[in-house]
Motif scaffolding. Structure first.
Motif, PDB file in Angstrom:
ATOM      1  N   ARG A 169       0.433  -1.036   0.110  1.00  0.00           N
ATOM      2  CA  ARG A 169      -0.313  -0.377  -0.130  1.00  0.00           C
ATOM      3  C   ARG A 169       1.173   1.690   0.360  1.00  0.00           C
ATOM      4  O   ARG A 169       1.649   1.836   0.766  1.00  0.00           O
ATOM      5  CB  ARG A 169      -0.991  -0.192   1.268  1.00  0.00           C
ATOM      6  N   ASP A 171     -12.477   9.530  -6.414  1.00  0.00           N
ATOM      7  CA  ASP A 171     -12.214   8.703  -6.958  1.00  0.00           C
ATOM      8  C   ASP A 171     -12.298   8.701  -8.247  1.00  0.00           C
ATOM      9  O   ASP A 171     -13.659   7.852  -9.019  1.00  0.00           O
ATOM     10  CB  ASP A 171     -12.930   7.026  -6.264  1.00  0.00           C
ATOM     11  N   ASN A 208      -2.692   9.311 -11.319  1.00  0.00           N
ATOM     12  CA  ASN A 208      -2.222   7.993 -12.251  1.00  0.00           C
ATOM     13  C   ASN A 208      -1.828   8.824 -13.414  1.00  0.00           C
ATOM     14  O   ASN A 208      -2.633   8.800 -13.776  1.00  0.00           O
ATOM     15  CB  ASN A 208      -2.677   7.271 -10.991  1.00  0.00           C
ATOM     16  N   PHE A 268      -7.971  -2.002 -15.755  1.00  0.00           N
ATOM     17  CA  PHE A 268      -7.737  -1.229 -14.145  1.00  0.00           C
ATOM     18  C   PHE A 268      -8.965  -1.178 -13.351  1.00  0.00           C
ATOM     19  O   PHE A 268      -9.574  -1.122 -13.702  1.00  0.00           O
ATOM     20  CB  PHE A 268      -7.521   0.735 -15.246  1.00  0.00           C
ATOM     21  N   TRP A 294      -7.061   9.136  -6.580  1.00  0.00           N
ATOM     22  CA  TRP A 294      -7.638   8.770  -5.500  1.00  0.00           C
ATOM     23  C   TRP A 294      -7.282   9.333  -4.134  1.00  0.00           C
ATOM     24  O   TRP A 294      -5.931   9.784  -4.225  1.00  0.00           O
ATOM     25  CB  TRP A 294      -7.918   7.354  -5.761  1.00  0.00           C
ATOM     26  N   HIS A 352       0.131   3.954 -10.172  1.00  0.00           N
ATOM     27  CA  HIS A 352      -1.143   3.810  -9.393  1.00  0.00           C
ATOM     28  C   HIS A 352       0.436   4.950  -7.823  1.00  0.00           C
ATOM     29  O   HIS A 352       0.325   4.132  -7.069  1.00  0.00           O
ATOM     30  CB  HIS A 352      -1.599   2.732  -8.758  1.00  0.00           C
ATOM     31  N   TYR A 401       1.381   6.909  -5.234  1.00  0.00           N
ATOM     32  CA  TYR A 401       1.085   7.559  -3.490  1.00  0.00           C
ATOM     33  C   TYR A 401       2.201   8.851  -3.705  1.00  0.00           C
ATOM     34  O   TYR A 401       2.878   8.441  -3.254  1.00  0.00           O
ATOM     35  CB  TYR A 401       0.796   6.550  -2.681  1.00  0.00           C
ATOM     36  N   ASN A 440     -16.074   7.235  -9.957  1.00  0.00           N
ATOM     37  CA  ASN A 440     -16.338   5.821  -9.684  1.00  0.00           C
ATOM     38  C   ASN A 440     -17.259   6.122  -7.928  1.00  0.00           C
ATOM     39  O   ASN A 440     -17.847   4.666  -8.336  1.00  0.00           O
ATOM     40  CB  ASN A 440     -14.988   5.331  -9.143  1.00  0.00           C
ATOM     41  N   ARG A 484       0.564  -5.829 -10.240  1.00  0.00           N
ATOM     42  CA  ARG A 484       1.568  -5.471  -9.719  1.00  0.00           C
ATOM     43  C   ARG A 484       1.595  -7.043  -8.546  1.00  0.00           C
ATOM     44  O   ARG A 484       2.108  -6.853  -7.587  1.00  0.00           O
ATOM     45  CB  ARG A 484       0.595  -5.115  -9.198  1.00  0.00           C
ATOM     46  N   GLN A 498      -9.176  -7.048  -8.985  1.00  0.00           N
ATOM     47  CA  GLN A 498      -8.785  -5.345  -8.924  1.00  0.00           C
ATOM     48  C   GLN A 498      -7.437  -5.368  -9.700  1.00  0.00           C
ATOM     49  O   GLN A 498      -5.878  -5.714  -9.013  1.00  0.00           O
ATOM     50  CB  GLN A 498      -9.211  -4.772  -7.074  1.00  0.00           C
ATOM     51  N   HIS A 499      -6.769  -4.181 -10.521  1.00  0.00           N
ATOM     52  CA  HIS A 499      -6.159  -3.646 -10.726  1.00  0.00           C
ATOM     53  C   HIS A 499      -5.063  -4.891 -11.698  1.00  0.00           C
ATOM     54  O   HIS A 499      -4.254  -4.702 -11.638  1.00  0.00           O
ATOM     55  CB  HIS A 499      -5.629  -3.561 -10.131  1.00  0.00           C
TER      56      HIS A 499
HETATM   57  O1  LIG Z   1      -7.164  -0.683  -2.782  1.00  0.00           O
HETATM   58  P1  LIG Z   1      -6.634  -0.912  -4.301  1.00  0.00           P
HETATM   59  O2  LIG Z   1      -7.004  -2.827  -5.120  1.00  0.00           O
HETATM   60  O3  LIG Z   1      -5.146  -0.517  -4.267  1.00  0.00           O
HETATM   61  O4  LIG Z   1      -7.115  -0.020  -4.842  1.00  0.00           O
HETATM   62  C1  LIG Z   1      -7.281   1.428  -4.466  1.00  0.00           C
HETATM   63  C2  LIG Z   1      -7.814   2.379  -5.389  1.00  0.00           C
HETATM   64  O5  LIG Z   1      -7.459   2.171  -6.880  1.00  0.00           O
HETATM   65  C3  LIG Z   1      -7.611   3.227  -7.557  1.00  0.00           C
HETATM   66  O6  LIG Z   1      -7.648   4.308  -7.363  1.00  0.00           O
HETATM   67  C4  LIG Z   1      -9.565   2.710  -7.682  1.00  0.00           C
HETATM   68  O7  LIG Z   1      -9.886   3.949  -8.559  1.00  0.00           O
HETATM   69  C5  LIG Z   1     -10.745   2.791  -6.018  1.00  0.00           C
HETATM   70  O8  LIG Z   1     -11.509   3.001  -6.280  1.00  0.00           O
HETATM   71  C6  LIG Z   1      -9.417   2.140  -5.179  1.00  0.00           C
HETATM   72  O9  LIG Z   1      -9.884   1.895  -4.263  1.00  0.00           O
END
Ligand SMILES: O=P(O)(O)OC[C@H]1O[C@H](O)[C@H](O)[C@@H](O)[C@@H]1O
Length: 495
Positions: free
Chosen positions: A85, A230, A289, A95, A264, A185, A187, A209, A108, A103-104
């Motif tokens: 994180r 988001d 991002n 994405f 985000w 992505h 941070y 979102n 990664r 997710q994503h």
């Molecule tokens: O928790 P993760 O899978 O790393 O995603 C973290 C975030 O990523 C992106 O910014 C998405 O648009 C968000 O909806 C999501 O919460």
């Protein structure tokens, strides 16, 4: 020496050492606590980046003064297969939840390898030695969930300016086309979410979102944050800026091939629901991002796509847009930005930081000059010169007449060097802010319009016997030249 005294060291030796150090320490492969390989990139000015082979994820990016620029949660779990994180996880080939994959996407969460022999990139994509090429290929299991053979090459590269550059090359090595989405992505570490604004997304359409990806249009103002965000902004320009007012620094995100921008921040409630994220940490991070999301990229068999992201950081200037480019008519000098500017322009300058002051010395010297200026003496001379540029110009002329060799060595050649390197920097970047000693301005302006033979300039000629180092130190012009250089520091302090 006393606090406030200055040491100025101008000589060719500095350049050779820089080059050698850079080669020795630029890339180091180590293991993290879990035994996962990670690569440490360093540049000679002290900037660094750390990349994990787990996910090809950049976990740290530090500027030359050592400050961390990327956020990592205090609750981050550094244990595969999950992404950490923080830093820069790579979302590929999907994405978010816009597809059938996790997710994503899976990139990664996979182990990348070091690509020992990558196909060549443009020389601009590695101006120093501090870069690493990584490679991801799908495993058998990956092909079951996403049946497309690909090679994803990622170059992570710390420029000599300390910028962090990520260059992705994705090739279709299958016999049928495929489409993918991608996002870096990122941070960013920020002082406080309420102190930050993002510029470059005004008036764009975005998919929200938080409202089932409904399409809205951003209003004219820069983006500020008061609640969860988001979004995916569509078709943005290639430079986005994040201004952090409290920390007085600005991140610039430059991107190529990445039309969209994800923004985000989970805010208070969502933060509490994320296991590897502190309840209050939403205040210290913002994800912006560079991405290609709305219109997935399609590759035919054998085709390759390249996307670039370059992150840089500068101390905040008052104007929101960088000053116009390719001109040396405008100079912006402020004390808070001096040392970072040195790092921004380090191709053009050597910088030595003494007592928190940066001194810029460039070009070659025919002799190594090292001297100490006691504070009182320095202040007295600066006071004497304080009544204007004309007096400084007169002193410089006197120096030229009295000691032409010395003038040539520590003024004229440096003017040529700075002018030529600044010009090359100005060709590559939209805007360049240069901090130079005031005594160098006329020379830089003179050489701006004349071709400078940089190779000749960088060749050390045999020392001229007429002017030995001893004579230089004894020369009346020496003190004047010293003041001319210290003048740059003085100006930086005054403004
Ligand atoms: O928790 P993760 O899978 O790393 O995603 C973290 C975030 O990523 C992106 O910014 C998405 O648009 C968000 O909806 C999501 O919460």
């Amino acid at each position: 020496m006393e606090p406030g005294d200055c040491i100025i060291d101008g000589g060719n030796e500095w350049y050779e050492n820089t080059e050698r150090r850079m080669q020795e320490t630029a890339v180091e492969v180590t293991k993290d606590r879990n035994g996962t390989d990670q690569v440490l990139l360093r540049n000679p000015r002290g900037a660094s980046a750390r990349v994990s082979l787990h996910g090809g994820q950049v976990l740290s990016w530090r500027a030359d003064r050592g400050e961390e620029l990327l956020f990592t949660s205090s609750k981050a779990v550094f244990k595969p297969p999950y992404a950490v994180r923080g830093g820069i996880p790579i979302c590929f080939p999907q994405f978010g939840q816009r597809g059938s994959l996790e997710q994503h996407g899976f990139a990664r969460n996979r182990t990348w390898i070091i690509d020992e022999n990558p196909p060549p990139l443009h020389p601009n994509d590695s101006d120093g030695k501090a870069y690493i090429d990584l490679l991801l290929k799908p495993s058998e299991d990956d092909l079951k969930i996403w049946p497309h053979s690909f090679e994803f090459r990622l170059r992570v590269y710390l420029t000599t300016d300390g910028n962090l550059s990520l260059i992705s090359r994705i090739r279709n090595i299958n016999c049928k086309p495929f489409s993918f989405s991608i996002a870096y992505h990122t941070y960013f570490s920020i002082s406080d979410i309420s102190e930050v604004r993002v510029e470059g997304l005004e008036t764009l359409d975005y998919l929200d979102n938080l409202c089932q990806r409904e399409r809205f249009t951003e209003q004219g103002d820069a983006l500020t944050f008061e609640s969860e965000v988001d979004r995916v902004y569509l078709g943005s320009r290639d430079v986005i800026a994040i201004f952090d007012h409290e920390r007085k620094r600005t991140f610039f995100i430059r991107k190529e091939g990445l039309p969209d921008v994800g923004v985000w921040n989970p805010w208070e409630k969502k933060s509490k629901a994320i296991a590897d994220f502190g309840d209050e940490e939403y205040k210290q991070m913002l994800c912006v991002n560079g991405a290609a999301v709305e219109k997935p990229i399609t590759l035919k068999p054998g085709e390759e796509w390249t996307g670039r992201l370059e992150l840089s950081v500068v101390p905040s200037m008052h104007q929101s847009t960088p000053p116009p480019s390719k001109t040396i008519d405008q100079y912006v000098v402020a004390p808070c930005i001096a040392s970072t500017l040195a790092s921004k322009l380090k191709n053009s300058f050597s910088s030595i930081v003494c007592n928190n002051q940066s001194v810029y010395i460039s070009g070659k010297s025919r002799a190594l000059i090292m001297y100490f200026l006691p504070r009182n003496w320095c202040e007295a001379m600066l006071k004497d010169l304080d009544d204007g540029h004309d007096k400084l110009t007169r002193k410089m002329q006197e120096l030229n007449e009295e000691c032409p060799t010395l003038f040539e060595t520590i003024v004229d050649e440096r003017d040529q060097y700075m002018s030529s390197t600044l010009l090359s920097v100005a060709r590559k970047h939209n805007s360049v802010v240069a901090v130079v000693g005031r005594g160098h301005l006329p020379g830089i302006q003179k050489y701006w319009k004349q071709p400078v033979s940089i190779n000749e300039l960088m060749t050390i000629p045999p020392q001229k016997p007429a002017l030995s180092t001893g004579k230089i130190l004894a020369s009346p012009g020496f003190a004047i030249a010293g003041v001319a250089i210290v003048w740059g520091i003085y100006l930086a302090n005054k403004i």
